[in-house]
Structures are given as C-alpha cells and as structure tokens.
Design a protein around this motif. Structure first.
Motif, mmCIF file in Angstrom:
data_model
loop_
_atom_site.group_PDB
_atom_site.id
_atom_site.type_symbol
_atom_site.label_atom_id
_atom_site.label_comp_id
_atom_site.label_asym_id
_atom_site.label_seq_id
_atom_site.Cartn_x
_atom_site.Cartn_y
_atom_site.Cartn_z
ATOM 1 N N ASP A 124 1.036 -1.028 0.289
ATOM 2 C CA ASP A 124 0.050 0.023 -0.041
ATOM 3 C C ASP A 124 0.762 1.183 -0.031
ATOM 4 O OD1 ASP A 124 -2.150 1.991 0.205
ATOM 5 O OD2 ASP A 124 -2.487 1.324 2.401
ATOM 6 N N GLU B 252 -2.409 -1.940 -3.617
ATOM 7 C CA GLU B 252 -3.534 -0.878 -3.360
ATOM 8 C C GLU B 252 -2.880 0.512 -4.094
ATOM 9 O OE1 GLU B 252 -5.500 1.752 -0.051
ATOM 10 O OE2 GLU B 252 -4.961 -0.540 0.312
ATOM 11 N N PHE C 102 -7.504 -1.943 -5.797
ATOM 12 C CA PHE C 102 -6.520 -3.141 -5.637
ATOM 13 C C PHE C 102 -6.478 -3.923 -6.895
ATOM 14 C CE2 PHE C 102 -8.981 -2.442 -1.655
ATOM 15 C CZ PHE C 102 -7.866 -2.359 -0.706
#
Length: 183
Positions: free
Chosen positions: A118, A148, A172
């Motif tokens: 992420d 992400e 995602f």
C-alpha cells in the motif's frame, strides 16, 4: 482502526492525528479480504506487508492466523505505532521492520504466500512494484500479491495480473505467482 475478523476481531487502535499515513478503510479492507479468501487460506501462511503505514493490514493478517507477518514501514513514528499495536496484542507472529521497501525488495531471499503493498498513491515507482516482486521470486507457487493504488494505474496487462477491485477511491490489483504458467 479496527481488526475485521479472526482471533482479534473487533479490536480497535487509535491512530495518532499527526500521522501522514491513510489507513486502508475498513470497508475496502473487509471487501478485499472477502475476495482474497477465494484465493488463499491465511491460516498458517507467511505474509509480507509493504508500506505498512498504520499496520492495519499486518494486524489483520495476524488475526487471520498467519504464521509470520513481516511488516515493512520506513517512517519512525508509524513503525513505533505498529510495534505498540503488536505489543498490545501480545502476538509474536509479526516482525516489524523499519526499512526502505525498495531496499528490502532487492535484498529479500524469503518467499511468501501473500504480499500486500500500500504505497503512497503519489509514489512515482508504483508501476515498478509488481515487477520487483516477481523478478525477485518473492512469492511461493500460487502466492498472491495485492497492490493498493489510486485510479490512475492500470495493471491489467501485467503477465501476473488476475483481477482489479475498486471500493470508492481505493483500488486493488491482484496478481498471482502462477499466472505465467497459463500463458
């Protein structure tokens, strides 16, 4: 920040207001994990959480029974927060590292069942992250990688790409280690 399910289901952790990190929303986290359970059994899995931020994903992975979770975060305050959360849970399955993700990716020799990344949405190196994961062979056979990212990135042409999910402004891209065997 809330743990969605597993042995620590419902546990809450207050994120300091001074944090720059934006945790994956509970809504997006719950939905992506619902999708992921179709692909991977987290019980007894090994996981790598890159750009851990608040540690939300690492804590969720621990709660779902991962044998080992390596949580990589470079920011000192964020790393300290992750360590405090792990200590509150009293769980030894998570290894929090304060390190640069790109240095870890280049030096890592361990393979994982699951990798989650992420990165900050403004990070210019986002397009290279899937290639780094796969070139280094960091996933075990049938291992999953989830990236992400913001809406400006499209990974659908990547040879390991399997699907894209979007929950509001959270995107995602899912990749699987075995995808090239089918090509």
């Amino acid at each position: 920040m809330r743990i969605i399910t597993g042995k620590y289901k419902g546990r809450h952790f207050e994120i300091p207001r001074s944090f720059k990190a934006r945790p994956t929303t509970d809504f997006a986290k719950e939905n992506i994990f619902n999708v992921l359970t179709q692909y991977i059994d987290f019980e007894e899995a090994t996981a790598l959480d890159l750009f851990s931020g608040t540690g939300s994903i690492s804590l969720e992975l621990m709660s779902r029974g991962c044998l080992q979770v390596v949580s990589v975060e470079m920011d000192r305050d964020h790393h300290r927060f992750i360590c405090e959360c792990i200590k509150k849970l009293g769980d030894k399955s998570c290894i929090p590292l304060r390190a640069d993700v790109f240095k870890i990716l280049k030096a890592c020799h361990q393979q994982y069942d699951f990798i989650f990344a992420d990165p900050p949405y403004a990070l210019k190196e986002i397009p290279q992250i899937p290639d780094l994961v796969f070139e280094k062979g960091l996933l075990k056979e049938d291992g999953m990688f989830v990236l992400e990212h913001g809406k400006d990135h499209d990974f659908s042409q990547h040879p390991h790409f399997i699907e894209h999910r979007s929950y509001g402004s959270v995107n995602f891209s899912l990749f699987r280690a075995e995808a090239t065997a089918d090509a």
